[in-house]
Design a protein around this motif. Structure first.
Motif, mmCIF file in Angstrom:
data_model
loop_
_atom_site.group_PDB
_atom_site.id
_atom_site.type_symbol
_atom_site.label_atom_id
_atom_site.label_comp_id
_atom_site.label_asym_id
_atom_site.label_seq_id
_atom_site.Cartn_x
_atom_site.Cartn_y
_atom_site.Cartn_z
ATOM 1 N N PRO A 16 0.704 -1.227 0.029
ATOM 2 C CA PRO A 16 -0.092 -0.310 -0.116
ATOM 3 C C PRO A 16 0.393 1.824 0.016
ATOM 4 O O PRO A 16 1.065 1.795 0.776
ATOM 5 C CB PRO A 16 -0.230 -0.143 1.230
ATOM 6 N N TYR A 17 1.637 1.729 -0.798
ATOM 7 C CA TYR A 17 2.028 2.525 -1.104
ATOM 8 C C TYR A 17 2.390 3.327 -2.909
ATOM 9 O O TYR A 17 2.102 2.544 -4.048
ATOM 10 C CB TYR A 17 3.871 3.003 -0.867
ATOM 11 N N ASN A 18 2.465 3.980 -3.079
ATOM 12 C CA ASN A 18 3.090 4.289 -4.478
ATOM 13 C C ASN A 18 4.753 4.860 -4.600
ATOM 14 O O ASN A 18 5.845 4.651 -3.852
ATOM 15 C CB ASN A 18 2.668 5.964 -4.799
ATOM 16 N N GLN A 19 4.848 4.994 -5.482
ATOM 17 C CA GLN A 19 6.832 4.686 -6.631
ATOM 18 C C GLN A 19 7.350 6.172 -5.866
ATOM 19 O O GLN A 19 8.044 6.063 -5.666
ATOM 20 C CB GLN A 19 6.799 4.840 -7.480
ATOM 21 N N ALA A 20 6.031 6.916 -6.139
ATOM 22 C CA ALA A 20 6.586 8.522 -5.379
ATOM 23 C C ALA A 20 5.587 9.206 -4.998
ATOM 24 O O ALA A 20 4.777 9.489 -5.468
ATOM 25 C CB ALA A 20 7.316 8.912 -6.907
ATOM 26 N N ILE A 21 6.041 10.367 -4.598
ATOM 27 C CA ILE A 21 4.551 11.592 -4.026
ATOM 28 C C ILE A 21 5.743 13.003 -4.330
ATOM 29 O O ILE A 21 6.543 13.027 -3.690
ATOM 30 C CB ILE A 21 4.393 11.216 -2.560
ATOM 31 N N LEU A 22 4.562 13.539 -4.811
ATOM 32 C CA LEU A 22 5.506 14.681 -5.230
ATOM 33 C C LEU A 22 4.702 15.829 -3.969
ATOM 34 O O LEU A 22 3.728 15.830 -4.704
ATOM 35 C CB LEU A 22 5.044 15.754 -6.676
ATOM 36 N N VAL A 23 5.135 17.141 -3.574
ATOM 37 C CA VAL A 23 4.214 17.695 -2.676
ATOM 38 C C VAL A 23 5.006 19.135 -2.520
ATOM 39 O O VAL A 23 6.480 18.592 -2.563
ATOM 40 C CB VAL A 23 4.564 17.130 -1.130
ATOM 41 N N ASN A 24 4.626 20.086 -2.765
ATOM 42 C CA ASN A 24 5.071 21.301 -2.902
ATOM 43 C C ASN A 24 6.697 21.244 -3.361
ATOM 44 O O ASN A 24 8.064 22.295 -2.853
ATOM 45 C CB ASN A 24 5.606 22.477 -1.576
ATOM 46 N N SER A 30 9.859 6.169 -3.212
ATOM 47 C CA SER A 30 9.941 4.964 -2.570
ATOM 48 C C SER A 30 10.590 4.075 -2.641
ATOM 49 O O SER A 30 11.947 3.992 -3.423
ATOM 50 C CB SER A 30 8.557 3.832 -2.954
ATOM 51 N N GLY A 31 11.456 3.883 -1.725
ATOM 52 C CA GLY A 31 12.553 2.668 -1.811
ATOM 53 C C GLY A 31 12.963 1.404 -3.070
ATOM 54 O O GLY A 31 11.117 1.243 -3.208
ATOM 55 N N GLN A 32 14.011 1.329 -3.812
ATOM 56 C CA GLN A 32 13.570 0.620 -5.300
ATOM 57 C C GLN A 32 14.483 -0.978 -5.103
ATOM 58 O O GLN A 32 15.548 -0.383 -4.369
ATOM 59 C CB GLN A 32 14.255 1.282 -6.516
ATOM 60 N N VAL A 33 13.985 -1.149 -5.293
ATOM 61 C CA VAL A 33 14.804 -2.611 -4.649
ATOM 62 C C VAL A 33 15.380 -3.131 -7.005
ATOM 63 O O VAL A 33 14.399 -2.478 -7.454
ATOM 64 C CB VAL A 33 14.128 -4.161 -4.716
ATOM 65 N N PRO A 34 16.078 -3.942 -6.597
ATOM 66 C CA PRO A 34 16.848 -4.222 -8.394
ATOM 67 C C PRO A 34 15.679 -5.033 -8.972
ATOM 68 O O PRO A 34 15.695 -6.375 -9.294
ATOM 69 C CB PRO A 34 17.112 -4.947 -7.661
ATOM 70 N N MET A 35 14.762 -4.599 -9.308
ATOM 71 C CA MET A 35 13.056 -5.579 -10.525
ATOM 72 C C MET A 35 13.232 -5.601 -11.352
ATOM 73 O O MET A 35 13.256 -3.584 -11.433
ATOM 74 C CB MET A 35 12.129 -5.380 -9.421
ATOM 75 N N ASP A 36 13.173 -5.804 -12.296
ATOM 76 C CA ASP A 36 13.404 -5.609 -13.515
ATOM 77 C C ASP A 36 12.205 -5.746 -14.317
ATOM 78 O O ASP A 36 10.911 -6.540 -14.331
ATOM 79 C CB ASP A 36 14.007 -6.993 -14.338
#
Length: 126
Positions: A16-24, A30-36
């Protein structure tokens, strides 16, 4: 106001999270693991290739938000074995100009999601 950032060029979230959040103007990646993202499989067996995949995933998310590694102000690296730090650092460092590289911490941890060897998160500002 927050804007959700997601791209098919990076792995889909596995919780339950997103790749990234842009605020102001600040992008929290979010943390990225070595997944293709094209295969959905983990890159394994070579810490340099694993780190490169993490960085490519981060690059895709930054680009989706209209940013680059030059906009990164903070990075967090979580690794399973501090003995691999030099190899991870070599790959990580190739994505930044040494004069403008972000602040960073590197922490050895017991385990990471999917039992990977490296996970990297970032904060960027435009």
């Amino acid at each position: 106001m927050k804007k959700i950032i997601n791209t098919s060029k990076a792995p889909a979230p596995i919780g339950p999270y997103n790749q990234a959040i842009l605020v102001n103007g600040i992008l929290y990646v979010s943390g990225q693991v070595p997944m293709d993202p094209s295969t959905g499989k983990l890159v394994e067996g070579d810490i340099k290739k694993e780190t490169q995949q993490c960085m490519e995933n981060l690059k895709a998310i930054l680009e989706e938000a209209g940013m680059t590694f030059e906009d990164v102000v903070k990075a967090s690296i979580f690794i399973k074995d501090m003995h691999q730090f030099a190899q991870i650092n070599e790959v990580y460092g190739s994505y930044f100009d040494a004069d403008t590289a972000p602040a960073r911490e590197t922490v050895e941890v017991a385990n990471l999601p999917r039992f990977v060897n490296v996970e990297i998160s970032m904060i960027a500002i435009k």
